[in-house]
Design a protein around this motif. Structure first.
Motif, PDB file in Angstrom:
ATOM      1  N   LEU A 129       0.838  -1.206   0.000  1.00  0.00           N
ATOM      2  CA  LEU A 129       0.000   0.000   0.000  1.00  0.00           C
ATOM      3  C   LEU A 129       0.874   1.258   0.000  1.00  0.00           C
ATOM      4  O   LEU A 129       0.497   2.294  -0.554  1.00  0.00           O
ATOM      5  N   ARG A 134      -1.318   4.510  -1.230  1.00  0.00           N
ATOM      6  CA  ARG A 134      -2.746   4.478  -0.868  1.00  0.00           C
ATOM      7  C   ARG A 134      -2.993   5.201   0.452  1.00  0.00           C
ATOM      8  O   ARG A 134      -2.124   5.261   1.327  1.00  0.00           O
ATOM      9  N   LEU A 144      -8.843   0.860   6.120  1.00  0.00           N
ATOM     10  CA  LEU A 144      -8.105  -0.262   5.513  1.00  0.00           C
ATOM     11  C   LEU A 144      -8.976  -1.483   5.250  1.00  0.00           C
ATOM     12  O   LEU A 144      -8.570  -2.616   5.511  1.00  0.00           O
ATOM     13  N   ALA A 489      -5.165  -2.299  -2.458  1.00  0.00           N
ATOM     14  CA  ALA A 489      -4.617  -1.231  -3.308  1.00  0.00           C
ATOM     15  C   ALA A 489      -5.620  -0.829  -4.381  1.00  0.00           C
ATOM     16  O   ALA A 489      -5.671   0.329  -4.800  1.00  0.00           O
TER      17      ALA A 489
END
Ligand code: FAD
Length: 506
Positions: A129, A134, A144, A489
């Protein structure tokens, strides 16, 4: 009861302490901050620990209420660049390594793989990530994707922010809620005949009295060291970096993008931090003056971080590394740089402040000033700082780099008592709960494992038992990690896009 707290110093430490104590004790305790308009704050301090969210929660502040005032961004990890070898990197994320079939995933990785260059991406989701830049939150505010806050999981992110802006934001926040703000210089600190602090003498506001005095005057330690004479114990024998030079590099983050991590890049005589805030990059070279002089350090930093901006002003800082023998002496408690500091490699300065404030609340005295409370506070503050000292020494001892006199010396320097034995154990067994530094110091066992392996200079063997164990479950977990990383992602927004919406209130 103690009714009157006087805080000297209006940096991050002073205002974090003032707002937190005001929140906890309400109008039952008066809080005054005396802050010089002549002596500047340290002017750095940008990366934090994931537990910092408890501070904002306690103040009742949601991210959209404070982040836009502090150029704040997200931090999912620290990227260690060039520590193992030039051109190589790994991440130390806010993510624990799970246990699988009775063994830790890092143990399984040692047995089944062992390729250090892929350790973080094979065992952890957050590195992918970070690479994909991200945000840890979706636009609907979810965290998340699959993260659940069940107390066992590591909260997956911290913040980057401008600590000076945070202090300014907290000034307004605190004053609106009743903190008294005295903008003035403390000229002298007067003691009574028992040696306790009686009052302060200021330049324009006369005498300021109080019951408990909190020293937040930074490296000066005006109350704790200069007035009460408490000795400061230096860590320079084991952590020699004693200087830093910092730059603020303005950037169009929309064009550049925002990495959701701090980068620590190994340099010839230390390391360079790169911290993407919302609106600029904070960067600085932390080094030892035994191996590099300030002019050379500044030249190295400019060439690395801002070769096209020769006019940027450099902030040279001499760092006091170590801690007071005691941070609470009589009716004075030192918090922040006046209490203790280690180089900012794992972003622990503001964590030390937060821990100290929370501990002070737990040990808050009454008019009897029970010495057991101060002793408890002093022990816990010392344990935290000493534990972080060990963890940082590990960074240098276990780094693969040995290409300059600085990095060579890092392998032969003294190490804190206890760490040498632990390191020997870790040549055969990865760190676990019973072999890491034994007191709370903010770092979970997984952090020791990630650093010991990622740094690449300390080899360790797989546990023999794994050759006899069934590896199917571990193989399944290794296969699932890249799938989860790809899924996250693909669903989480770009970090800059998320921050732009947060900062502009869209
Ligand atoms: P200061 O900011 O120095 O404030 C001192 C205050 O005392 C000022 O308000 C000053 O005006 C006042 N004062 C002094 N003398 C008087 C007087 N006589 N009368 C009245 N007032 C007075 N921490 C992190 O968590 N993450 C990081 O990434 C990080 N990076 C760092 C990098 C470097 C190079 C350094 C040196 C520190 C870093 N830190 C970091 C630590 C962090 O900056 C500090 O912990 C934090 O800013 C708190 O500072 P402070 O409030 O204790 O002191």
């Amino acid at each position: 009861m103690i009714r009157d707290i006087v805080i000297v110093g209006g940096g991050t430490a002073g205002w974090m302490a003032a707002t937190y104590l005001n929140r906890v004790f309400g109008d039952r305790v008066a809080v005054t901050v005396v802050e010089s308009d002549r002596v500047p704050t340290i002017g750095v301090g940008e990366a934090t620990f994931s537990t910092i969210r408890h501070f904002f929660d306690r103040l009742g502040l949601a991210e959209h209420e404070w982040m836009p005032h502090c150029s704040a961004s997200y931090k999912l990890a620290i990227r260690y660049q060039d520590w193992r070898a030039k051109g190589e990197h790994f991440y130390h994320p806010f993510e624990r390594l799970p246990d699988v079939a009775g063994f830790n995933l890092a143990d399984w990785w040692l047995y089944l793989d062992g390729d250090v260059s892929r350790f973080d991406e094979r065992c952890l989701v957050i590195p992918a990530l970070c690479e994909a830049r991200r945000s840890p939150r979706s636009f609907d505010g979810r965290l998340l994707g699959e993260y659940t806050e069940d107390g066992r999981a590591q909260f997956p992110y911290a913040y980057h922010f401008d600590a000076a802006l945070l202090a300014r934001f907290l000034t307004t926040f605190g004053v609106e809620r009743g903190v008294r703000h005295v903008l003035d210089d403390v000229l002298s600190v007067e003691q009574n005949d028992r040696g306790w602090i009686d009052h302060l003498v200021t330049a324009r506001h006369g005498v300021v009295t109080g019951d408990l005095f909190i020293d937040c005057t930074g490296f000066r330690g005006l109350l704790i060291n200069q007035t009460l004479g408490e000795p400061f114990e230096s860590f320079e024998d084991v952590l020699p970096n004693n200087r830093a030079v910092a730059l603020r590099v303005p950037e169009d983050m929309g064009l550049r993008g925002v990495e959701p991590y701090t980068t620590a890049t190994a340099a010839p005589a230390g390391w360079i931090w790169t911290i993407p805030l919302y609106g600029r990059i904070g960067t600085g070279y932390v080094y030892s003056d035994e191996f590099c002089d300030p002019a050379e350090a500044e030249a190295t930093l400019r060439a690395f971080a801002a070769p096209d901006s020769p006019d940027l002003e450099a902030n040279h800082i001499r760092m006091r590394i170590g801690r007071n023998r005691r941070s609470w002496v009589r009716n004075c408690v030192a918090i922040g740089l006046s209490s203790g500091f280690v180089e900012p490699l794992e972003s622990t300065g503001i964590f030390f402040i937060q821990h100290a404030i929370e501990q002070l609340v737990r040990d808050f005295p009454d008019a009897h000033w029970d010495q057991a409370l101060a002793d408890d506070y002093n022990r816990r503050v010392a344990e935290v700082i000493d534990g972080v000292r060990e963890f940082l020494v590990l960074h240098y001892l276990a780094a693969g780099r040995d290409d300059t006199p600085y990095w060579k010396a890092a392998k032969t320097r003294a190490v804190p008592d206890g760490l040498a034995g632990r390191m020997r154990t870790w040549a055969s067994l990865l760190p676990d709960e019973s072999s890491v530094y034994p007191h709370f110091h903010g770092f979970d066992t997984y952090s020791w494992r990630v650093m010991l392996i990622g740094l690449g200079g300390w080899s360790t063997r797989p546990r023999p038992a794994l050759a006899l164990a069934d590896a199917d479950a571990a193989r399944a977990v290794f296969a699932d990690i890249p799938r989860r990383a790809r899924r996250l992602a693909a669903t989480l927004p770009d970090c800059h896009d998320y921050l732009a919406a947060l900062h502009t209130g869209r």
